[in-house]
Design an enzyme around this catalytic site. Structure first.
Site, PDB file in Angstrom:
ATOM      1  N   GLU A 114     -24.297  86.646 108.131  1.00  0.00           N
ATOM      2  CA  GLU A 114     -25.585  85.938 108.217  1.00  0.00           C
ATOM      3  C   GLU A 114     -25.781  85.326 109.599  1.00  0.00           C
ATOM      4  OE1 GLU A 114     -25.024  83.536 104.708  1.00  0.00           O
ATOM      5  OE2 GLU A 114     -25.251  85.318 103.462  1.00  0.00           O
ATOM      6  N   GLU A 161     -16.098  91.532 104.681  1.00  0.00           N
ATOM      7  CA  GLU A 161     -17.265  91.328 103.828  1.00  0.00           C
ATOM      8  C   GLU A 161     -18.284  92.424 104.099  1.00  0.00           C
ATOM      9  OE1 GLU A 161     -17.675  86.988 102.486  1.00  0.00           O
ATOM     10  OE2 GLU A 161     -18.628  87.133 104.436  1.00  0.00           O
ATOM     11  N   ASN A 205     -17.646  79.469 100.067  1.00  0.00           N
ATOM     12  CA  ASN A 205     -18.557  79.330 101.217  1.00  0.00           C
ATOM     13  C   ASN A 205     -19.908  78.892 100.657  1.00  0.00           C
ATOM     14  OD1 ASN A 205     -20.163  79.559 103.464  1.00  0.00           O
ATOM     15  ND2 ASN A 205     -20.150  81.817 103.507  1.00  0.00           N
ATOM     16  N   HIS A 241     -19.707  85.176 110.438  1.00  0.00           N
ATOM     17  CA  HIS A 241     -20.268  85.604 109.145  1.00  0.00           C
ATOM     18  C   HIS A 241     -21.474  86.509 109.403  1.00  0.00           C
ATOM     19  CE1 HIS A 241     -22.240  85.491 105.264  1.00  0.00           C
ATOM     20  NE2 HIS A 241     -21.078  85.111 104.760  1.00  0.00           N
ATOM     21  N   GLY A 275     -24.232  88.718  98.327  1.00  0.00           N
ATOM     22  CA  GLY A 275     -25.371  88.150  97.622  1.00  0.00           C
ATOM     23  C   GLY A 275     -26.198  89.180  96.871  1.00  0.00           C
ATOM     24  N   SER A 291     -20.068  89.226  96.622  1.00  0.00           N
ATOM     25  CA  SER A 291     -20.269  89.222  95.174  1.00  0.00           C
ATOM     26  C   SER A 291     -18.970  89.134  94.365  1.00  0.00           C
ATOM     27  CB  SER A 291     -21.090  90.441  94.740  1.00  0.00           C
ATOM     28  OG  SER A 291     -22.378  90.397  95.333  1.00  0.00           O
ATOM     29  N   LYS A 309     -22.559  77.898 102.178  1.00  0.00           N
ATOM     30  CA  LYS A 309     -23.756  78.206 102.979  1.00  0.00           C
ATOM     31  C   LYS A 309     -24.635  76.937 103.074  1.00  0.00           C
ATOM     32  CE  LYS A 309     -23.096  82.959 101.668  1.00  0.00           C
ATOM     33  NZ  LYS A 309     -23.621  84.288 101.443  1.00  0.00           N
TER      34      LYS A 309
HETATM   35  P1  PGA Z   1     -21.577  86.133  97.875  1.00  0.00           P
HETATM   36  O1  PGA Z   1     -21.355  85.666  99.406  1.00  0.00           O
HETATM   37  O2  PGA Z   1     -20.293  85.839  97.143  1.00  0.00           O
HETATM   38  O3  PGA Z   1     -22.743  85.337  97.386  1.00  0.00           O
HETATM   39  O4  PGA Z   1     -21.852  87.605  97.905  1.00  0.00           O
HETATM   40  C1  PGA Z   1     -20.156  85.872 100.067  1.00  0.00           C
HETATM   41  C2  PGA Z   1     -20.248  85.421 101.494  1.00  0.00           C
HETATM   42  O5  PGA Z   1     -21.321  85.580 102.112  1.00  0.00           O
HETATM   43  O6  PGA Z   1     -19.286  84.871 102.066  1.00  0.00           O
END
Ligand code: PGA
Length: 250
Positions: A97, A167, A10, A95, A173, A213, A12
């Site tokens: 976010e 998630e 992903n 997601h 992140g 992560s 982003k």
């Molecule tokens: P990350 O993000 O691997 O940077 O933690 C995962 C995601 O938001 O799908």
């Protein structure tokens, strides 16, 4: 039986078209013999060229969001039909976010999911609890609500095209990953809810991915768990070497 692992990158809001094409060319040559399904959720602007660059490779291209309407006066939005037209085969929905920064509700996510299924673009539905919810013992309630609401009016036939990504918000992140055991416990719980909603056989077939992560040093232990069918990778999917190592060495 374990399913073939699905590794989804992903990106982003990262990478221009040129960067996308470069990345895909490098990656594709390295993973011809890998034993995983590889998806890349690229920015809208990169979809068409990403699709071209990934032809005859193992990489499937998708998007990170869409609107629930098929067309109309929704400035700045994009529809499932447009994504398909550009070359996307799947779309990430819900997601954290999007929920956090753009105020997306479970109801809105449900509408998008229904539209995606109708228009034939495969959704990956994201759910996950915050640290506060986990610490207050609300995790299961939160996940059950997110799942049942987002999957409202989804039939036993439709669920076959949908994937779920767990998630935990506190792991995205942040460098903090749920341990493989912690994640497996939650995945097992998610599968029992899916079982209640869609029956045992369908629930067993649904891909449940873990995200938050995921890196080279933890992908292996996560994918060994019975109910973890794949991973959704943010940061570590941006560097071609690290993403390639994850795909080759899980
Ligand atoms: P990350 O993000 O691997 O940077 O933690 C995962 C995601 O938001 O799908």
């Amino acid at each position: 039986m374990k399913k073939k692992p699905l590794i989804v990158g992903n990106w982003k809001m990262n990478k221009t078209v040129d960067e996308t094409v470069d990345f895909i060319k490098k990656l594709a040559g390295e993973i011809t013999n890998c034993n995983a399904e590889v998806y890349l959720a690229v920015p809208f602007t990169s979809i068409t060229e990403a699709k071209k660059a990934s032809e005859k490779t193992k990489i499937i291209i998708g998007a990170q969001n869409m609107n629930d309407a098929s067309k109309g006066a929704f400035t700045g939005e994009i529809s499932a039909v447009m994504l398909l037209d550009a070359g996307a085969e799947f779309v990430i929905l819900g997601h954290s976010e999007r929920r956090m920064f753009f105020g997306e509700t479970d109801d809105f996510i449900n509408k998008k999911l229904i539209r995606a299924v109708q228009d034939d673009i495969a959704p990956i539905l994201c759910i996950g609890e915050s640290l506060e919810q986990r610490e207050n013992g609300k995790m299961k309630e939160v996940l059950k609500n997110q799942l049942t609401q987002a999957l409202k009016k989804v039939s036993k036939e439709d669920i076959k095209d949908i994937k779920i990504a767990y998630e935990p918000i506190w792991a995205i992140g942040t460098g903090k990953t749920a341990t493989a055991k912690q994640a497996e416990e939650v995945h097992k719980f998610i599968r029992t809810i899916l079982q209640d909603l869609f029956g045992k056989k369908n629930a067993a077939d649904i891909y449940i991915l873990y995200g938050g992560s995921v890196k080279e040093n933890n992908i292996k232990s996560l994918l060994k768990e019975k109910n973890i069918d794949g991973v959704l990778v943010g940061k570590a999917s941006l560097e071609v070497d690290s993403f390639e190592n994850m795909i080759k060495n899980f």
